[in-house]
Design a protein around this motif. Structure first.
Motif, PDB file in Angstrom:
ATOM      1  N   LEU A 188       3.242   4.472   1.851  1.00  0.00           N
ATOM      2  CA  LEU A 188       3.683   3.241   1.149  1.00  0.00           C
ATOM      3  C   LEU A 188       2.698   2.779   0.114  1.00  0.00           C
ATOM      4  CD1 LEU A 188       5.592   1.079   1.420  1.00  0.00           C
ATOM      5  CD2 LEU A 188       4.009  -0.252   3.052  1.00  0.00           C
ATOM      6  N   LEU A 189       1.609   3.139   0.233  1.00  0.00           N
ATOM      7  CA  LEU A 189       0.460   2.904  -0.823  1.00  0.00           C
ATOM      8  C   LEU A 189       0.942   3.705  -1.949  1.00  0.00           C
ATOM      9  CD1 LEU A 189      -2.340   1.783  -1.523  1.00  0.00           C
ATOM     10  CD2 LEU A 189      -3.473   4.119  -0.692  1.00  0.00           C
ATOM     11  N   GLY A 190       1.105   4.892  -1.849  1.00  0.00           N
ATOM     12  CA  GLY A 190       1.720   5.476  -3.239  1.00  0.00           C
ATOM     13  C   GLY A 190       2.946   5.158  -3.708  1.00  0.00           C
ATOM     14  N   ALA A 218      -7.358   2.779   0.844  1.00  0.00           N
ATOM     15  CA  ALA A 218      -6.821   3.051   2.249  1.00  0.00           C
ATOM     16  C   ALA A 218      -7.302   2.197   3.660  1.00  0.00           C
ATOM     17  CB  ALA A 218      -6.795   4.426   2.478  1.00  0.00           C
ATOM     18  N   ASP A 219      -8.448   1.390   3.239  1.00  0.00           N
ATOM     19  CA  ASP A 219      -8.885   0.666   4.093  1.00  0.00           C
ATOM     20  C   ASP A 219      -9.846  -0.461   3.325  1.00  0.00           C
ATOM     21  OD1 ASP A 219     -11.786   1.306   3.841  1.00  0.00           O
ATOM     22  OD2 ASP A 219     -10.941   3.279   4.640  1.00  0.00           O
ATOM     23  N   GLY A 220     -10.029  -1.449   4.202  1.00  0.00           N
ATOM     24  CA  GLY A 220     -10.889  -2.673   3.587  1.00  0.00           C
ATOM     25  C   GLY A 220     -12.072  -2.366   3.168  1.00  0.00           C
ATOM     26  N   ASP A 221     -12.927  -1.587   3.554  1.00  0.00           N
ATOM     27  CA  ASP A 221     -14.229  -1.177   2.955  1.00  0.00           C
ATOM     28  C   ASP A 221     -14.001  -0.687   1.740  1.00  0.00           C
ATOM     29  OD1 ASP A 221     -15.749  -2.251   5.357  1.00  0.00           O
ATOM     30  OD2 ASP A 221     -15.098  -0.351   6.466  1.00  0.00           O
ATOM     31  N   GLU A 222     -12.967   0.516   1.385  1.00  0.00           N
ATOM     32  CA  GLU A 222     -13.156   1.021   0.165  1.00  0.00           C
ATOM     33  C   GLU A 222     -12.296   0.071  -0.684  1.00  0.00           C
ATOM     34  OE1 GLU A 222     -10.036   4.361   0.688  1.00  0.00           O
ATOM     35  OE2 GLU A 222     -10.020   4.752  -1.590  1.00  0.00           O
ATOM     36  N   ALA A 223     -11.538  -0.800  -0.441  1.00  0.00           N
ATOM     37  CA  ALA A 223     -11.026  -1.994  -0.995  1.00  0.00           C
ATOM     38  C   ALA A 223     -12.161  -2.758  -1.730  1.00  0.00           C
ATOM     39  CB  ALA A 223     -10.164  -2.813  -0.441  1.00  0.00           C
ATOM     40  N   ARG A 224     -13.152  -3.121  -0.925  1.00  0.00           N
ATOM     41  CA  ARG A 224     -13.975  -3.917  -1.387  1.00  0.00           C
ATOM     42  C   ARG A 224     -15.041  -3.252  -2.451  1.00  0.00           C
ATOM     43  NH1 ARG A 224     -18.105  -6.378   2.926  1.00  0.00           N
ATOM     44  NH2 ARG A 224     -18.350  -4.276   3.392  1.00  0.00           N
ATOM     45  N   LEU A 241      -5.121  -4.670  -7.674  1.00  0.00           N
ATOM     46  CA  LEU A 241      -5.675  -3.519  -6.593  1.00  0.00           C
ATOM     47  C   LEU A 241      -4.815  -3.403  -5.253  1.00  0.00           C
ATOM     48  CD1 LEU A 241      -9.076  -2.136  -6.072  1.00  0.00           C
ATOM     49  CD2 LEU A 241      -8.026  -2.867  -4.009  1.00  0.00           C
ATOM     50  N   LEU A 242      -4.412  -2.335  -4.856  1.00  0.00           N
ATOM     51  CA  LEU A 242      -3.861  -2.126  -3.814  1.00  0.00           C
ATOM     52  C   LEU A 242      -4.602  -1.558  -2.408  1.00  0.00           C
ATOM     53  CD1 LEU A 242      -0.437  -0.390  -4.878  1.00  0.00           C
ATOM     54  CD2 LEU A 242      -0.700  -2.739  -4.185  1.00  0.00           C
ATOM     55  N   ALA A 243      -4.350  -2.531  -1.412  1.00  0.00           N
ATOM     56  CA  ALA A 243      -5.074  -1.849  -0.154  1.00  0.00           C
ATOM     57  C   ALA A 243      -3.968  -1.745   0.944  1.00  0.00           C
ATOM     58  CB  ALA A 243      -6.224  -2.810   0.409  1.00  0.00           C
ATOM     59  N   GLU A 244      -3.874  -0.550   1.577  1.00  0.00           N
ATOM     60  CA  GLU A 244      -2.843  -0.352   2.527  1.00  0.00           C
ATOM     61  C   GLU A 244      -3.290   0.936   3.163  1.00  0.00           C
ATOM     62  OE1 GLU A 244       0.594  -1.505   3.616  1.00  0.00           O
ATOM     63  OE2 GLU A 244       0.100   0.446   4.618  1.00  0.00           O
ATOM     64  N   ASP A 245      -3.112   1.036   4.425  1.00  0.00           N
ATOM     65  CA  ASP A 245      -3.633   2.125   5.250  1.00  0.00           C
ATOM     66  C   ASP A 245      -2.628   3.330   5.260  1.00  0.00           C
ATOM     67  OD1 ASP A 245      -2.240   0.851   7.093  1.00  0.00           O
ATOM     68  OD2 ASP A 245      -3.612   1.713   8.611  1.00  0.00           O
ATOM     69  N   GLN A 246      -1.198   2.954   5.049  1.00  0.00           N
ATOM     70  CA  GLN A 246      -0.184   4.004   5.087  1.00  0.00           C
ATOM     71  C   GLN A 246      -0.151   4.514   3.962  1.00  0.00           C
ATOM     72  OE1 GLN A 246       3.033   2.433   7.912  1.00  0.00           O
ATOM     73  NE2 GLN A 246       4.122   2.737   6.083  1.00  0.00           N
ATOM     74  N   LYS A 266       3.966   8.797   8.408  1.00  0.00           N
ATOM     75  CA  LYS A 266       3.968   7.885   7.232  1.00  0.00           C
ATOM     76  C   LYS A 266       2.589   7.911   6.350  1.00  0.00           C
ATOM     77  CE  LYS A 266       7.930   4.933   8.145  1.00  0.00           C
ATOM     78  NZ  LYS A 266       8.327   3.581   8.727  1.00  0.00           N
ATOM     79  N   ASP A 267       1.677   8.526   6.801  1.00  0.00           N
ATOM     80  CA  ASP A 267       0.395   8.431   5.834  1.00  0.00           C
ATOM     81  C   ASP A 267       0.330   9.995   5.190  1.00  0.00           C
ATOM     82  OD1 ASP A 267      -1.498   8.470   8.954  1.00  0.00           O
ATOM     83  OD2 ASP A 267      -1.410  10.192   7.465  1.00  0.00           O
ATOM     84  N   THR A 268       1.273  10.668   5.154  1.00  0.00           N
ATOM     85  CA  THR A 268       1.451  11.852   4.201  1.00  0.00           C
ATOM     86  C   THR A 268       1.472  11.072   2.769  1.00  0.00           C
ATOM     87  OG1 THR A 268       3.074  12.743   5.706  1.00  0.00           O
ATOM     88  CG2 THR A 268       2.836  13.593   3.558  1.00  0.00           C
TER      89      THR A 268
END
Lengths: 200, 200
Positions: free
Chosen positions: B13-15, B34-40, B5-10, A104-106
């Motif tokens: 789902l993010l896409g 894709a992670d909290g640091d990038e989100a910040r 702004l979306l933050a989601e590591d999967q 799912k992280d494709t």
DNA sequence: CATTCAGCGTGACAATTGTCATGCGCCAAT
DNA sequence: ATTGGCGCATGACAATTGTCACGCTGAATG
């Protein structure tokens, strides 16, 4: 036109990839199921070309669904779409003859493409997994798996003995066997190892 | 126009929800992390109106992100989007002043609507959770939490003692306290209870 | 400022968990 | 038809885990 049935218990993702795939003009999402049993019913009804399914779902899992399809409708291709990079899951999926195993992280953009390749007869495996596919084979016996599963829920040996109609010592023995086979130091570690391999 | 702004590591789902939301003409997805640091980092750069974030992500979690936003950019609204219906998570999110807490099995159609309501100032909580919000408060002390976490990984008392510079008996004592407080029968059960409450 | 209480830290003792040797039946390979 | 191996089952013994009573500190309460 590729006629697809989606099975995915996380509604948000089910809806989102449903819409995503529907935007492609050579793909047609003919049904959406939120668990394995629903999927099976919709498959009988719609006879899709391909089933795209999650693994961990309430009721029938995606792997069981794939195995059922291999028996009952071998002409329907299966693509597994899961969060879990567990070797045992991939192995079992391949043994059920699936056409694809994606994580799912494709990136979302690659999904439609992977589906097309699978439909053409290619076997599409997430690259992270292609290697690990054939490492360890499940060394656990049925009894060992049983007690390990229960141990993972925090059930005591005495209670397990009661549930499985075994002497407490016997339960301890299976656990000890499992701990040994998995090179763990205790039941918790053993449980984690087995789970991460997809053996539970 | 709501800038999101979306933050989601999967990634999938993010896409997928990214595209889904982009279809709405009053919503604009200005960044995806894709992670909290990038989100910040992306928040500093784009100053969105709202952040929609998962909780469990590598590095900084969604809850930490929400707490940081409350301090540094209180004007930016936060909607948490997670798989986990854990009371402790919701409690912590509410304490960080989030505008929404939704579960990933919300139907996709409702997401955009929830975002709009949150932006208007409403507080949108997944109905399954609205009730459980204020039941139990975390009874664990820091030490108890520490040993419980380690116990959940299958680490022995002796090893925990070494890592935490405590006598083995002391470790056993904390575990015993935790087991008692959580009404469990052993460390595994205690660990599961605490985790399911979102206390670890 | 005395007292109470929560959290931290410890060791003695009890209970549970882990290991090992052993026996039984079944099946597959000699 | 044996023999060897594997899975199942058990109990004795060892090691680890769980409980309890206790002492120490510092912060909060009266």
């Amino acid at each position: 036109m590729i006629r697809i049935l989606l099975a995915e218990d996380q509604n948000l993702l089910l809806g989102a990839i449903g819409q995503l795939l529907a935007l492609e003009d050579d793909l047609d999402v003919v049904g959406r199921a939120a668990d394995g049993d629903e999927a099976r019913a919709l498959i009988e009804q719609h006879r899709p070309d391909m089933v795209v399914s999650d693994i961990e779902m309430p009721g029938m899992t995606g792997l069981e669904l794939a195995e059922w399809l291999a028996r009952e409708h071998p002409e329907i291709r299966v693509v597994i779409l899961t969060t879990f990079a567990r070797p045992g899951y991939l192995r079992r999926a391949l043994e059920a003859g699936v056409s694809g195993y994606l994580l799912k992280d494709t990136p979302a953009e690659k999904l439609a493409d992977a589906i097309r390749r699978a439909q053409r007869g290619e076997r599409v495996i997430a690259p992270e997994l292609a290697l690990t596919a054939f490492d360890a084979k499940d060394p656990l016996t049925m009894r060992e798996r049983q007690v390990l599963r229960l141990a993972g829920e925090g059930i005591s040996n005495a209670e397990m003995g009661r549930r499985l109609h075994l002497a407490e010592g016997t339960v301890r023995n299976y656990l000890s066997e499992a701990i040994g086979k998995l090179n763990a130091d205790n039941r918790i570690e053993a449980w984690r190892i087995a789970r991460d391999q997809g053996w539970l």
